[in-house]
Structure formats: C-alpha cells, structure tokens
Motif scaffolding. Sequence first.
Motif, PDB file in Angstrom:
ATOM      1  N   SER A  11       0.827  -1.204   0.000  1.00  0.00           N
ATOM      2  CA  SER A  11       0.000   0.000   0.000  1.00  0.00           C
ATOM      3  C   SER A  11       0.861   1.253   0.000  1.00  0.00           C
ATOM      4  O   SER A  11       1.968   1.251   0.554  1.00  0.00           O
ATOM      5  CB  SER A  11      -0.898   0.019   1.239  1.00  0.00           C
ATOM      6  N   ALA A  88      -4.265   6.769  -7.397  1.00  0.00           N
ATOM      7  CA  ALA A  88      -5.249   5.807  -6.894  1.00  0.00           C
ATOM      8  C   ALA A  88      -5.811   4.925  -8.006  1.00  0.00           C
ATOM      9  O   ALA A  88      -6.184   3.769  -7.768  1.00  0.00           O
ATOM     10  CB  ALA A  88      -6.374   6.535  -6.169  1.00  0.00           C
ATOM     11  N   SER A 124      -3.952   4.768  -2.049  1.00  0.00           N
ATOM     12  CA  SER A 124      -5.043   5.507  -1.414  1.00  0.00           C
ATOM     13  C   SER A 124      -4.982   6.973  -1.829  1.00  0.00           C
ATOM     14  O   SER A 124      -3.921   7.576  -1.901  1.00  0.00           O
ATOM     15  CB  SER A 124      -4.946   5.393   0.101  1.00  0.00           C
TER      16      SER A 124
END
Length: 125
Positions: A11, A88, A124
């Motif tokens: 991530s 993203a 994100s």
Amino acid sequence: QVPVIQSGGGSAPAGGSLRLSCTATARTGIIYAMGWFRLPPTREREFVAGIIVRNGKADYADSVKGRFTISNDYSKHTIYLHMDNLDAEETAVYLCNGGMSRHENGSWYAATGAWGQGTQVAVSS
C-alpha cells in the motif's frame, strides 16, 4: 513456460512509491523478455512495462512513462518495477510474466505459462 515468483508491492498513498520484484526460477536460458501487466478492479488487464533481459531495452505504457522504471539483474534472472508518483487509479493486481515477446506491430505478447502469482498494489487517494 518460465515460472516466476513475485515480491514487493503493498500500500502507498497517492504520490508515493512502491517497488515490485520478479524472479524467474527455471528455464532462464530461453527468456527473451520479461515484464509487468496489471489488472485493475474495473478494467481489463493492461500492459505496464517490458524489458529485453539481455540488453536492458525497456518499453512502457504511455500512462506510466516518466514515473515507472523497469530494470533487470541478468545474473539473478530478476526484474524490478519501481513505481513513483502513484495514483489511486493504479490500484490493481500487478502480474509479472517471464515469457514476453513483441508482435510485429509493437504490442507485447505474454506467454500463458509464465505468469507470476500476482501482487496487490493499493494506492489511497
């Protein structure tokens, strides 16, 4: 068929960086090129980057040029994908292929039996 094992990913926030690795584990003498594709959650699989392993010549999808870098360590039968300034929209499962070649029209072919296990990349916003 060239079996490969992937690592890396994970991530990152938008604008962040991640690195993926992919190592061919057998039949390395027949490899011409290796590379990366990705499978976003709502789109079809798309080419990201490819590299000819003997001379390091690289090719990129237009969407990643200038932000992603593919490289290889020929002696280790390993390629890397360094991804900078992630967006993203680039959240996807990233897939390595150890049996790539190019069609006459320049598009990349990925051998069916040379896919890695896939690595999730989550960006994100």
